[in-house]
Design a protein around this motif. Sequence first.
Motif, PDB file in Angstrom:
ATOM      1  N   THR A 523       0.846  -1.205   0.000  1.00  0.00           N
ATOM      2  CA  THR A 523       0.000   0.000   0.000  1.00  0.00           C
ATOM      3  C   THR A 523       0.875   1.246   0.000  1.00  0.00           C
ATOM      4  O   THR A 523       0.722   2.140   0.824  1.00  0.00           O
ATOM      5  CB  THR A 523      -0.917   0.002   1.236  1.00  0.00           C
ATOM      6  OG1 THR A 523      -0.116  -0.269   2.396  1.00  0.00           O
ATOM      7  CG2 THR A 523      -1.994  -1.054   1.130  1.00  0.00           C
ATOM      8  N   ASP A 524       1.841   1.289  -0.921  1.00  0.00           N
ATOM      9  CA  ASP A 524       2.693   2.480  -1.021  1.00  0.00           C
ATOM     10  C   ASP A 524       1.966   3.541  -1.843  1.00  0.00           C
ATOM     11  O   ASP A 524       0.786   3.419  -2.146  1.00  0.00           O
ATOM     12  CB  ASP A 524       4.052   2.113  -1.641  1.00  0.00           C
ATOM     13  CG  ASP A 524       3.859   1.223  -2.876  1.00  0.00           C
ATOM     14  OD1 ASP A 524       2.787   1.332  -3.505  1.00  0.00           O
ATOM     15  OD2 ASP A 524       4.763   0.422  -3.197  1.00  0.00           O
ATOM     16  N   HIS A 640       1.573  -6.630  -6.760  1.00  0.00           N
ATOM     17  CA  HIS A 640       0.885  -5.878  -5.700  1.00  0.00           C
ATOM     18  C   HIS A 640       0.946  -6.520  -4.312  1.00  0.00           C
ATOM     19  O   HIS A 640       0.473  -5.936  -3.348  1.00  0.00           O
ATOM     20  CB  HIS A 640      -0.603  -5.709  -6.055  1.00  0.00           C
ATOM     21  CG  HIS A 640      -0.831  -5.045  -7.372  1.00  0.00           C
ATOM     22  ND1 HIS A 640      -1.092  -5.752  -8.528  1.00  0.00           N
ATOM     23  CD2 HIS A 640      -0.836  -3.735  -7.719  1.00  0.00           C
ATOM     24  CE1 HIS A 640      -1.244  -4.903  -9.528  1.00  0.00           C
ATOM     25  NE2 HIS A 640      -1.096  -3.682  -9.079  1.00  0.00           N
ATOM     26  N   VAL A 641       1.494  -7.742  -4.221  1.00  0.00           N
ATOM     27  CA  VAL A 641       1.419  -8.480  -2.948  1.00  0.00           C
ATOM     28  C   VAL A 641       2.797  -9.026  -2.562  1.00  0.00           C
ATOM     29  O   VAL A 641       3.550  -9.465  -3.420  1.00  0.00           O
ATOM     30  CB  VAL A 641       0.423  -9.672  -3.073  1.00  0.00           C
ATOM     31  CG1 VAL A 641       0.266 -10.392  -1.735  1.00  0.00           C
ATOM     32  CG2 VAL A 641      -0.936  -9.202  -3.573  1.00  0.00           C
ATOM     33  N   ARG A 642       3.096  -8.980  -1.237  1.00  0.00           N
ATOM     34  CA  ARG A 642       4.353  -9.558  -0.733  1.00  0.00           C
ATOM     35  C   ARG A 642       4.048 -10.633   0.308  1.00  0.00           C
ATOM     36  O   ARG A 642       3.076 -10.521   1.059  1.00  0.00           O
ATOM     37  CB  ARG A 642       5.204  -8.491  -0.025  1.00  0.00           C
ATOM     38  CG  ARG A 642       6.040  -7.625  -0.929  1.00  0.00           C
ATOM     39  CD  ARG A 642       7.021  -6.779  -0.114  1.00  0.00           C
ATOM     40  NE  ARG A 642       8.361  -7.343  -0.117  1.00  0.00           N
ATOM     41  CZ  ARG A 642       9.098  -7.522   0.966  1.00  0.00           C
ATOM     42  NH1 ARG A 642       8.649  -7.208   2.152  1.00  0.00           N
ATOM     43  NH2 ARG A 642      10.304  -8.044   0.864  1.00  0.00           N
ATOM     44  N   VAL A 643       4.905 -11.659   0.369  1.00  0.00           N
ATOM     45  CA  VAL A 643       4.777 -12.701   1.390  1.00  0.00           C
ATOM     46  C   VAL A 643       6.094 -12.764   2.148  1.00  0.00           C
ATOM     47  O   VAL A 643       7.160 -12.928   1.544  1.00  0.00           O
ATOM     48  CB  VAL A 643       4.496 -14.078   0.739  1.00  0.00           C
ATOM     49  CG1 VAL A 643       4.321 -15.141   1.819  1.00  0.00           C
ATOM     50  CG2 VAL A 643       3.270 -14.013  -0.155  1.00  0.00           C
ATOM     51  N   VAL A 644       6.025 -12.599   3.499  1.00  0.00           N
ATOM     52  CA  VAL A 644       7.250 -12.714   4.312  1.00  0.00           C
ATOM     53  C   VAL A 644       7.076 -13.855   5.305  1.00  0.00           C
ATOM     54  O   VAL A 644       5.957 -14.164   5.719  1.00  0.00           O
ATOM     55  CB  VAL A 644       7.586 -11.401   5.063  1.00  0.00           C
ATOM     56  CG1 VAL A 644       7.862 -10.266   4.083  1.00  0.00           C
ATOM     57  CG2 VAL A 644       6.489 -11.012   6.030  1.00  0.00           C
ATOM     58  N   ARG A 645       8.212 -14.480   5.660  1.00  0.00           N
ATOM     59  CA  ARG A 645       8.152 -15.654   6.543  1.00  0.00           C
ATOM     60  C   ARG A 645       9.073 -15.446   7.737  1.00  0.00           C
ATOM     61  O   ARG A 645      10.220 -15.029   7.578  1.00  0.00           O
ATOM     62  CB  ARG A 645       8.567 -16.896   5.755  1.00  0.00           C
ATOM     63  CG  ARG A 645       8.551 -18.192   6.561  1.00  0.00           C
ATOM     64  CD  ARG A 645       8.646 -19.404   5.636  1.00  0.00           C
ATOM     65  NE  ARG A 645       7.445 -19.520   4.805  1.00  0.00           N
ATOM     66  CZ  ARG A 645       7.425 -20.136   3.622  1.00  0.00           C
ATOM     67  NH1 ARG A 645       8.529 -20.692   3.139  1.00  0.00           N
ATOM     68  NH2 ARG A 645       6.307 -20.201   2.932  1.00  0.00           N
ATOM     69  N   PHE A 646       8.553 -15.732   8.939  1.00  0.00           N
ATOM     70  CA  PHE A 646       9.362 -15.660  10.159  1.00  0.00           C
ATOM     71  C   PHE A 646       9.959 -17.038  10.436  1.00  0.00           C
ATOM     72  O   PHE A 646       9.392 -18.062  10.065  1.00  0.00           O
ATOM     73  CB  PHE A 646       8.491 -15.220  11.345  1.00  0.00           C
ATOM     74  CG  PHE A 646       8.101 -13.764  11.281  1.00  0.00           C
ATOM     75  CD1 PHE A 646       8.811 -12.803  11.993  1.00  0.00           C
ATOM     76  CD2 PHE A 646       7.035 -13.352  10.485  1.00  0.00           C
ATOM     77  CE1 PHE A 646       8.464 -11.461  11.923  1.00  0.00           C
ATOM     78  CE2 PHE A 646       6.682 -12.017  10.408  1.00  0.00           C
ATOM     79  CZ  PHE A 646       7.401 -11.060  11.126  1.00  0.00           C
ATOM     80  N   ALA A 647      11.109 -17.045  11.104  1.00  0.00           N
ATOM     81  CA  ALA A 647      11.806 -18.313  11.353  1.00  0.00           C
ATOM     82  C   ALA A 647      11.008 -19.189  12.318  1.00  0.00           C
ATOM     83  O   ALA A 647      11.028 -20.411  12.224  1.00  0.00           O
ATOM     84  CB  ALA A 647      13.194 -18.029  11.916  1.00  0.00           C
TER      85      ALA A 647
END
Length: 666
Positions: A523-524, A640-647
Amino acid sequence: FGDFIFRDPKTKAEIMRIHSLKELQDNIFKIPDDSMLYHISRNHMSRWLSARAIFPVSEYLKKITWDRLKDITAHREIIFDAIVQYRHMKNLGVVAVFDRMKFDAYSHFARIGEGSLGGKGRGLAFLDNIIKTHPDFNTFAGTSVQIPKTVVLCTDVFDQFMEQNNLYQIALSDASDDEILRHFLHAQLPDSLIADFFTFFEAVKCPIAIRSSSLLEDAHYQPFAGIYSTYMIPYLEDKYAMLEMLACAIKGVYASVYYKDSKAYMTATSNVIDQEKMAVILQEVVGKQYDGRYYPNISGVLRSLNYYPIGDERAEDGIASLALGLGKYIVDGGQTLRVSPYHPNQILQTSELDTALRETQTRFYALDTRHVGNDFKVDDGFNILNLKVKEAEHDNSLNYIASTYDPYDQVIRDGIYDGGRKVITFASVLQHGVFPLPQLLQLSMKYGAESMRRPVEIEFACNINSDRKGALYLLQIRPIVDSKQMLDEDVAAVPDADCILRSHNSLGHGVTEDVTDIVYVKTDDRFTASDNPMIAREIEKINKTYLDSGTNYVLVGPGRWGSSDSWLGIPVKWPHISAARVIVEVALKNYRVDPSQGTHFFQNLTSFGVGYFTIDENRGEGFFCKSELDAMPSVMETEHVRVVRFARPLKIMMDGKRQEGAVLRP
C-alpha cells in the motif's frame, strides 16, 4: 364414511360430491343457498367432519346452529375460516410428504422423496417449528410471521438424477464449470415430478427461489454458506415455460456441487466430494411485483452475537444488517444498515449527515421477471438486476424505509418528500414503530438461540404494505460456531512492543501458534483501488500454494475484504482466501472504508475460528508495523502483494467478547 353429497332439498338430486377437507374449502362458496340451508340446518357438516375424525372443527361447528345464526353467507365464511385454521394448525412444525391433493396456498412446508432435507432444509423445518410453538410472534396487529411456502426435493432425488443420467464421470472430472453445467442441463429429471411442480406453482403464484441444501451446508461445525448456487425464476402464466426454467435451475444447483470452487472448498475442509449429497429447496420468493422486477422492501441477516458492539450495546444484544431488495445484496457485501434490535435508535451510520449520505445503500438487487428462457449460466445471478435506489422510488417501494435529504437545510428528514436524495434509513420501521421489526427480531434471536442452544444467524425478508400491515418471513437459520480454543491471557495487557499488529476491533476468539507467514498488499504511494480486481487474482494464486502445502497465513490489506464493489476493497471470494488464519483490514489515509460485516464468508470465519481484525491508525485504533515487514526478504512477491516468513511461528491472540486482537512476534 363416504363423501359428503350436497343434494337439492326438493328433488334430492345430487348437486356436488366432496371427497376431502380441501375440496370442501375450495367449493363452500359454490353450493346453492337452498342446498346449503338444507344441510346446515340438519347439522350434517359437523357430523361428516366427526365421522372423519376431524373433531376440533366438528365440535366448533356443532355449536353454531342455524337457529342461532340464520345467515347462510356467514355460515359459509365460518366453515371456510374453521377449515383454514385447522389445516394451518395441522401443518405446524411437521415436514409433511408432498401431496398434490392437499398442498395449496395454506400449506407451508412439504418434502418430495425419502432422503435427507439437507442443512438449509432442516433449518427451515426448525424455524417453522419455532414460529408455531411461540404464539407471541403473532401478537402484533396487522403483522404475520412465517416461513415462505417451501417444498424440499430430498437427497434421494439427487442420487436418482445422478445415476440415471450417468453424470458422476463428468462431475468428478477436471472439466470446466461451463462444461459440467452443460452436461447437467442436458440430463433429465424424473417425469413424476411434473404434476407436483404444477401444484406448487398454483399454490405460490409468485417467483420461486431454487436453493441448495446440501448435507454439509449449515452443518454445526463447517457451514458451507454460499458455496453452491441459488437461482431465482419469475412466475409465468405459461406453466410449461415455468417448468422448463425450474428444471434448468434445479439441474444448475446440482451441477454447482462439482464446480471448481466447490471442489477447492471440499479440499480445504477435508471433506470428500463424492460423499456430498444435495437436497434442493423450492421456495416462494418474498417480495412484490413491480414493473418487470420483483423484490421485498426489506431483507436482512440477523446474528445473535455482535462482535462489533458500539456505545452501550453488548455482544449478546445481537446485530442485524438491513437492505432494500433481495438479500443477495447483503451476502455480496453491499452497503447495508447495521442495527442492534435492542437499540433501534442507536445507528452509527445515520448519526452524522456526511456519514449517512456516504454510507447509505445506493444500489439494490431485484429479480428480472422479463428474463425468460433456458439460458442458465454458471453465475447464478444472471437474471438478477443491479439497480439504483432511484428506480425503487419510481416503484413506490420506499414508503416507511427511506428518508429524504434536504440540500437547502442540510438535514435528513424521515419519510419521503418530493425532490432531495432518498436515503435508506428504515427510520419509520426502526424509530417510529410503523412495523414491529425490532421486537420481532428480538423474539427470533431469543427463541432461535434458545432452541439451538448456541448463538445463531437468521436470514429474513419483509413486505410492508402502504396500510402499514406486513409480513416477516424467516428464510434460514444456522449456528454461529465459536472456536473451542480457550483464551487464558488478557490480550489488552500484552505490550505494544511485542506486537506486529494489534486491533481493538477484532472478531474471533482463541489462540493460534502455528503460522509463520504474513501475506500483505503493498500500500505504497502507487496503490489505487482500481487495481483491486487484479490483486484478488494474485491472492487467489498465493492461497492455492498454501492449500497445496496445508499451511496457513495472516492476510493484510486495505479496505473491505470480499466486497462485490471493488472500490470498497479487494473482491475475493472465500475459496480464494480459505487458507488465511487471520484476515486484517487496514484503513489508509486516503482510503477509509468502514469495517465489513454480513459478507458471505462471515459465517465461514466464525466456523473455522478465523480472526478478522480492523485497524485504523488514523483514529488510533490499533497499528500495523508494515515497515518492519518491508525490511524483511520476501519468500514470494507479485506486482501488488508480498509474502514474508518468520523463522518461528507467530502467536495470534483473539478475545471475542472484548474485541481485542493481536499478532505477536515469535
